[in-house]
Design a protein around this motif. Structure first.
Motif, PDB file in Angstrom:
ATOM      1  N   SER A 156       0.823  -1.210   0.000  1.00  0.00           N
ATOM      2  CA  SER A 156       0.000   0.000   0.000  1.00  0.00           C
ATOM      3  C   SER A 156       0.860   1.265   0.000  1.00  0.00           C
ATOM      4  O   SER A 156       0.352   2.368  -0.205  1.00  0.00           O
ATOM      5  CB  SER A 156      -0.939   0.004   1.200  1.00  0.00           C
ATOM      6  OG  SER A 156      -0.195   0.075   2.396  1.00  0.00           O
ATOM      7  N   ALA A 157       2.178   1.131   0.209  1.00  0.00           N
ATOM      8  CA  ALA A 157       3.077   2.291   0.195  1.00  0.00           C
ATOM      9  C   ALA A 157       3.489   2.662  -1.229  1.00  0.00           C
ATOM     10  O   ALA A 157       4.217   3.628  -1.421  1.00  0.00           O
ATOM     11  CB  ALA A 157       4.312   2.007   1.031  1.00  0.00           C
ATOM     12  N   TYR A 158       3.014   1.902  -2.231  1.00  0.00           N
ATOM     13  CA  TYR A 158       3.412   2.138  -3.620  1.00  0.00           C
ATOM     14  C   TYR A 158       2.196   2.425  -4.493  1.00  0.00           C
ATOM     15  O   TYR A 158       1.102   1.920  -4.250  1.00  0.00           O
ATOM     16  CB  TYR A 158       4.140   0.917  -4.179  1.00  0.00           C
ATOM     17  CG  TYR A 158       5.417   0.610  -3.446  1.00  0.00           C
ATOM     18  CD1 TYR A 158       6.616   1.190  -3.834  1.00  0.00           C
ATOM     19  CD2 TYR A 158       5.421  -0.240  -2.342  1.00  0.00           C
ATOM     20  CE1 TYR A 158       7.790   0.913  -3.158  1.00  0.00           C
ATOM     21  CE2 TYR A 158       6.590  -0.514  -1.662  1.00  0.00           C
ATOM     22  CZ  TYR A 158       7.765   0.073  -2.077  1.00  0.00           C
ATOM     23  OH  TYR A 158       8.918  -0.191  -1.391  1.00  0.00           O
ATOM     24  N   HIS A 159       2.420   3.245  -5.498  1.00  0.00           N
ATOM     25  CA  HIS A 159       1.399   3.487  -6.524  1.00  0.00           C
ATOM     26  C   HIS A 159       1.362   2.276  -7.457  1.00  0.00           C
ATOM     27  O   HIS A 159       2.323   1.508  -7.523  1.00  0.00           O
ATOM     28  CB  HIS A 159       1.740   4.745  -7.339  1.00  0.00           C
ATOM     29  CG  HIS A 159       1.596   6.014  -6.571  1.00  0.00           C
ATOM     30  ND1 HIS A 159       0.377   6.577  -6.292  1.00  0.00           N
ATOM     31  CD2 HIS A 159       2.520   6.844  -6.021  1.00  0.00           C
ATOM     32  CE1 HIS A 159       0.552   7.693  -5.606  1.00  0.00           C
ATOM     33  NE2 HIS A 159       1.849   7.877  -5.417  1.00  0.00           N
ATOM     34  N   PRO A 160       0.269   2.123  -8.199  1.00  0.00           N
ATOM     35  CA  PRO A 160       0.246   1.031  -9.183  1.00  0.00           C
ATOM     36  C   PRO A 160       1.342   1.211 -10.226  1.00  0.00           C
ATOM     37  O   PRO A 160       1.775   2.343 -10.502  1.00  0.00           O
ATOM     38  CB  PRO A 160      -1.126   1.151  -9.839  1.00  0.00           C
ATOM     39  CG  PRO A 160      -1.934   2.021  -8.947  1.00  0.00           C
ATOM     40  CD  PRO A 160      -0.975   2.852  -8.161  1.00  0.00           C
ATOM     41  N   ILE A 219       7.502   1.781 -10.658  1.00  0.00           N
ATOM     42  CA  ILE A 219       6.607   1.694  -9.507  1.00  0.00           C
ATOM     43  C   ILE A 219       7.049   2.782  -8.547  1.00  0.00           C
ATOM     44  O   ILE A 219       8.153   2.735  -8.004  1.00  0.00           O
ATOM     45  CB  ILE A 219       6.674   0.309  -8.847  1.00  0.00           C
ATOM     46  CG1 ILE A 219       6.316  -0.765  -9.864  1.00  0.00           C
ATOM     47  CG2 ILE A 219       5.752   0.253  -7.643  1.00  0.00           C
ATOM     48  CD1 ILE A 219       6.515  -2.172  -9.360  1.00  0.00           C
ATOM     49  N   ARG A 220       6.208   3.760  -8.330  1.00  0.00           N
ATOM     50  CA  ARG A 220       6.556   4.901  -7.482  1.00  0.00           C
ATOM     51  C   ARG A 220       6.057   4.684  -6.061  1.00  0.00           C
ATOM     52  O   ARG A 220       5.007   4.102  -5.842  1.00  0.00           O
ATOM     53  CB  ARG A 220       5.921   6.177  -8.033  1.00  0.00           C
ATOM     54  CG  ARG A 220       6.373   6.543  -9.419  1.00  0.00           C
ATOM     55  CD  ARG A 220       5.632   7.797  -9.874  1.00  0.00           C
ATOM     56  NE  ARG A 220       5.789   8.008 -11.294  1.00  0.00           N
ATOM     57  CZ  ARG A 220       6.657   8.846 -11.823  1.00  0.00           C
ATOM     58  NH1 ARG A 220       7.451   9.548 -11.065  1.00  0.00           N
ATOM     59  NH2 ARG A 220       6.739   8.982 -13.133  1.00  0.00           N
ATOM     60  N   ARG A 221       6.841   5.191  -5.116  1.00  0.00           N
ATOM     61  CA  ARG A 221       6.389   5.180  -3.730  1.00  0.00           C
ATOM     62  C   ARG A 221       5.367   6.299  -3.535  1.00  0.00           C
ATOM     63  O   ARG A 221       5.467   7.351  -4.136  1.00  0.00           O
ATOM     64  CB  ARG A 221       7.552   5.461  -2.772  1.00  0.00           C
ATOM     65  CG  ARG A 221       8.496   4.328  -2.611  1.00  0.00           C
ATOM     66  CD  ARG A 221       9.530   4.740  -1.533  1.00  0.00           C
ATOM     67  NE  ARG A 221      10.556   3.754  -1.415  1.00  0.00           N
ATOM     68  CZ  ARG A 221      10.497   2.731  -0.569  1.00  0.00           C
ATOM     69  NH1 ARG A 221       9.463   2.594   0.222  1.00  0.00           N
ATOM     70  NH2 ARG A 221      11.470   1.860  -0.514  1.00  0.00           N
ATOM     71  N   LYS A 222       4.403   6.051  -2.665  1.00  0.00           N
ATOM     72  CA  LYS A 222       3.426   7.098  -2.349  1.00  0.00           C
ATOM     73  C   LYS A 222       4.072   8.176  -1.487  1.00  0.00           C
ATOM     74  O   LYS A 222       3.843   9.356  -1.676  1.00  0.00           O
ATOM     75  CB  LYS A 222       2.213   6.505  -1.634  1.00  0.00           C
ATOM     76  CG  LYS A 222       1.358   5.672  -2.554  1.00  0.00           C
ATOM     77  CD  LYS A 222       0.138   5.167  -1.831  1.00  0.00           C
ATOM     78  CE  LYS A 222      -0.708   4.347  -2.790  1.00  0.00           C
ATOM     79  NZ  LYS A 222      -1.877   3.765  -2.126  1.00  0.00           N
ATOM     80  N   ARG A 223       4.896   7.742  -0.540  1.00  0.00           N
ATOM     81  CA  ARG A 223       5.647   8.675   0.296  1.00  0.00           C
ATOM     82  C   ARG A 223       7.111   8.301   0.155  1.00  0.00           C
ATOM     83  O   ARG A 223       7.456   7.115   0.158  1.00  0.00           O
ATOM     84  CB  ARG A 223       5.228   8.534   1.760  1.00  0.00           C
ATOM     85  CG  ARG A 223       3.789   8.941   2.002  1.00  0.00           C
ATOM     86  CD  ARG A 223       3.374   8.686   3.450  1.00  0.00           C
ATOM     87  NE  ARG A 223       3.488   7.303   3.905  1.00  0.00           N
ATOM     88  CZ  ARG A 223       2.625   6.322   3.595  1.00  0.00           C
ATOM     89  NH1 ARG A 223       1.615   6.572   2.815  1.00  0.00           N
ATOM     90  NH2 ARG A 223       2.786   5.107   4.075  1.00  0.00           N
ATOM     91  N   PRO A 224       7.957   9.262   0.044  1.00  0.00           N
ATOM     92  CA  PRO A 224       9.382   8.919  -0.066  1.00  0.00           C
ATOM     93  C   PRO A 224       9.847   8.141   1.160  1.00  0.00           C
ATOM     94  O   PRO A 224       9.339   8.322   2.265  1.00  0.00           O
ATOM     95  CB  PRO A 224      10.084  10.269  -0.138  1.00  0.00           C
ATOM     96  CG  PRO A 224       9.021  11.261  -0.459  1.00  0.00           C
ATOM     97  CD  PRO A 224       7.718  10.676  -0.022  1.00  0.00           C
ATOM     98  N   ALA A 225      10.793   7.250   0.938  1.00  0.00           N
ATOM     99  CA  ALA A 225      11.321   6.432   2.028  1.00  0.00           C
ATOM    100  C   ALA A 225      11.975   7.309   3.090  1.00  0.00           C
ATOM    101  O   ALA A 225      11.843   7.071   4.272  1.00  0.00           O
ATOM    102  CB  ALA A 225      12.318   5.420   1.485  1.00  0.00           C
ATOM    103  N   ASP A 226      12.690   8.338   2.661  1.00  0.00           N
ATOM    104  CA  ASP A 226      13.287   9.279   3.609  1.00  0.00           C
ATOM    105  C   ASP A 226      12.910  10.697   3.165  1.00  0.00           C
ATOM    106  O   ASP A 226      12.654  10.964   2.010  1.00  0.00           O
ATOM    107  CB  ASP A 226      14.802   9.111   3.688  1.00  0.00           C
ATOM    108  CG  ASP A 226      15.466   9.241   2.332  1.00  0.00           C
ATOM    109  OD1 ASP A 226      16.691   9.284   2.294  1.00  0.00           O
ATOM    110  OD2 ASP A 226      14.740   9.310   1.313  1.00  0.00           O
TER     111      ASP A 226
END
Length: 111
Positions: free
Chosen positions: A78-82, A93-100
């Motif tokens: 759920s932390a990633y966009h489709p 595959i993009r993250r919804k929120r950056p890891a840092d």
């Protein structure tokens, strides 16, 4: 003579509805029988398809049970966009929120 023809014609017209009921009933029974046959055919078709697909689905379920999802190294999907397909054919595959929360450095390219 005209009266005899008229009488015969009127008798024929009166007899027609009683004669017409039998073919309508035959048509209804033929239609019902045809629908029953189509229903039986569809049921047999679906039973055959299920018979062919079921063993393969069981094999797939067994393979998924044995698969090690930990090696994917994905914490939460759920932390990633489709996934997106780019015009050049690449898939990202993009993250919804950056890891840092740190901003990219000047020499890094942001995708």
């Amino acid at each position: 003579m005209k009266h005899a023809i008229a009488l015969c014609l009127s008798m024929l017209l009166l007899a027609t509805p009683s004669l017409a009921q039998e073919p309508d009933q035959d048509r209804a029974s033929d239609l019902e029988e045809g629908m029953d046959m189509m229903s039986e055919g569809a049921r047999r078709l679906l039973d055959g398809l299920v018979g062919e697909v079921e063993p393969r689905m069981r094999d797939l379920a067994d393979a998924l049970r044995e698969f090690d999802f930990d090696q994917l190294n994905v914490d939460d999907l759920s932390a990633y966009h489709p996934p997106e397909r780019l015009p050049n054919g690449d898939i990202i595959i993009r993250r919804k929120r950056p890891a840092d929360d740190s901003a990219p450095m000047d020499n890094e390219i942001e995708i």
